[in-house]
Design an enzyme around this catalytic site. Structure first.
Site, PDB file in Angstrom:
ATOM      1  N   HIS A   1       0.745  -1.212  -0.089  1.00 19.84           N
ATOM      2  CA  HIS A   1      -0.033  -0.159   0.039  1.00 19.84           C
ATOM      3  C   HIS A   1       0.967   1.248   0.133  1.00 19.84           C
ATOM      4  CE1 HIS A   1      -2.695  -3.183   1.595  1.00 19.84           C
ATOM      5  NE2 HIS A   1      -3.555  -2.799   1.428  1.00 19.84           N
TER       6      HIS A   1
ATOM      7  N   HIS B   1     -14.788  -4.269   0.128  1.00 19.68           N
ATOM      8  CA  HIS B   1     -14.761  -3.260   1.182  1.00 19.68           C
ATOM      9  C   HIS B   1     -14.319  -1.977   0.288  1.00 19.68           C
ATOM     10  CE1 HIS B   1     -10.458  -4.559   0.834  1.00 19.68           C
ATOM     11  NE2 HIS B   1     -10.137  -3.446   1.461  1.00 19.68           N
TER      12      HIS B   1
ATOM     13  N   GLU C   1      -8.705  -6.205  -4.383  1.00 16.01           N
ATOM     14  CA  GLU C   1      -7.774  -6.842  -3.744  1.00 16.01           C
ATOM     15  C   GLU C   1      -8.137  -8.822  -3.986  1.00 16.01           C
ATOM     16  OE1 GLU C   1      -6.592  -3.865  -0.356  1.00 16.01           O
ATOM     17  OE2 GLU C   1      -7.384  -5.646   0.325  1.00 16.01           O
TER      18      GLU C   1
HETATM   19  C1  DHB Z   1      -8.784  -0.947   5.276  1.00 20.13           C
HETATM   20  C2  DHB Z   1      -8.770  -2.029   4.765  1.00 20.13           C
HETATM   21  C3  DHB Z   1      -7.579  -2.310   3.714  1.00 20.13           C
HETATM   22  O1  DHB Z   1      -7.525  -3.383   2.809  1.00 20.13           O
HETATM   23  C4  DHB Z   1      -6.426  -1.404   3.798  1.00 20.13           C
HETATM   24  O2  DHB Z   1      -5.649  -1.524   3.100  1.00 20.13           O
HETATM   25  C5  DHB Z   1      -6.486  -0.256   4.514  1.00 20.13           C
HETATM   26  C6  DHB Z   1      -7.664   0.043   5.422  1.00 20.13           C
HETATM   27  C7  DHB Z   1      -9.880  -0.623   6.362  1.00 20.13           C
HETATM   28  O3  DHB Z   1     -10.732  -1.490   6.292  1.00 20.13           O
HETATM   29  O4  DHB Z   1      -9.806   0.166   7.223  1.00 20.13           O
HETATM   30 FE    FE Z   2      -5.813  -3.262   1.580  1.00 21.84          FE
END
Ligand code: DHB
Ligand code: FE
Length: 314
Positions: A59, A196, A243
């Site tokens: 990331h 997400h 992802e």
């Molecule tokens: C969140 C999820 C992720 O995959 C990420 O890389 C950063 C944050 C989250 O749910 O807060």
């Molecule tokens: Fe992530």
């Protein structure tokens, strides 16, 4: 010969790492999440892999928007935890397996999968959180139970690789591992997801029906999943739901037939649906020697053959 014995798919939510580091695992919100991994940690202790290949996404920690390889293989001797803005997580430096990693790079690249070779790389929550979920909490001065080979996949800047490409890379990794001469038991992680979205008007989106469909098909019908276009992940599973293509590298690296030995799903952890699966390759039997026939049976067979010849002659 080395062999991939199982694949594990855990999510990588950074807040899970923070909960672990800040001693919050007994709080009801986090206990719900961590309790789903207790059996998996026992499974992993029993499985005792010699090496883990961890398919994950960076990331903007090891890479940045200035330079993002599509598939980057960690061939270094060690991988320190990255500083993601709060200092590096208090986890051990992960030891690599440069010999197997270089072999995988050679085999895959000669198989026309042009991996980027990383001889120096820091790993962020995308990798350290799944390792914690499967290996448990390990103090900074301790040691992860086995060496790891990180495989970083670009799912942060368009265009990420297709699900089909990911699956086929998994196939190439399987072939690479199986052509490594040393007897090593390898586990492969596919990480990230599940549904997400962490920013924009749809932040907080979770689609449990989508997630269930994905998990249901992963073991028995991955060919259905490899056809899903990016736009469907984005629309149905949220911007970060993409992802999930990384799980298809893990699945591609396993045999066609696998046993799903464990599954866990809970929502939410931070903004994310947490999904987890363990798929085992069926034990391969080494070709057994044909049993020697008892002498009496051979004698009996010869006598019967003679009698048959005699009857024909008569
Ligand atoms: C969140 C999820 C992720 O995959 C990420 O890389 C950063 C944050 C989250 O749910 O807060
Ligand atoms: Fe992530």
């Amino acid at each position: 010969m080395a062999r991939i014995v199982a694949g594990v798919g855990p999510s990588h939510v950074p807040a899970i790492g923070a909960a672990l580091d800040l001693g919050k695992t007994e709080e009801p919100y986090w206990k719900r999440v961590f309790s789903g991994f207790e059996k998996s940690q026992a499974w992993m202790r029993e499985c005792k892999p010699d090496v883990a290949i961890v398919v994950y996404n960076d990331h903007a920690s090891a890479f940045s928007v200035e330079m993002i390889p599509t598939f980057a293989l960690g061939c270094a001797a060690e991988f320190p935890p990255a500083d993601e803005g709060w200092g590096p997580r208090p986890v051990p430096v992960a030891k690599g397996h440069p010999a197997l990693a270089s072999h995988i790079a050679q085999s895959c690249i000669l198989d026309e999968f042009d991996l980027t070779i990383c001889n120096k790389m820091e790993i962020d929550h995308g990798m350290t959180v799944p390792m914690n979920l499967l290996f448990g909490k390990i103090e900074k001065d301790g040691q992860w139970p086995c060496p790891v080979i990180p495989l970083a996949v670009n799912v942060v800047m368009y265009p990420p690789p297709t699900g089909h490409r990911c699956f086929m890379l998994g196939r190439a990794i399987k072939k690479a591992v199986e052509s490594y001469p040393e007897d090593l038991r390898v586990v492969i992680f596919g990480t990230g997801g599940l549904s997400h979205q962490i920013s924009g008007p749809r932040a907080g989106l979770i689609n449990s029906e989508w997630d269930k469909h994905f998990l249901d098909n992963l073991s028995g019908n991955p060919q259905k999943l490899v056809k899903i276009p990016h736009i469907d992940y984005m629309r149905e599973a949220g911007a970060e739901g993409i992802e999930m293509v990384m799980w298809l590298i893990m699945r591609g690296a396993l045999d066609d037939k696998v046993d799903e030995v464990y599954r866990f799903y809970t929502v939410p952890a931070s903004n994310t649906a947490v999904g987890h699966i363990i798929l085992e390759n069926k034990a391969r039997k080494t070709a057994a020697k044909p049993k020697a026939k008892p002498k009496a049976a051979i004698k009996h067979k010869r006598a019967a053959a003679r009698a048959k010849v005699d009857r024909v002659r008569a």
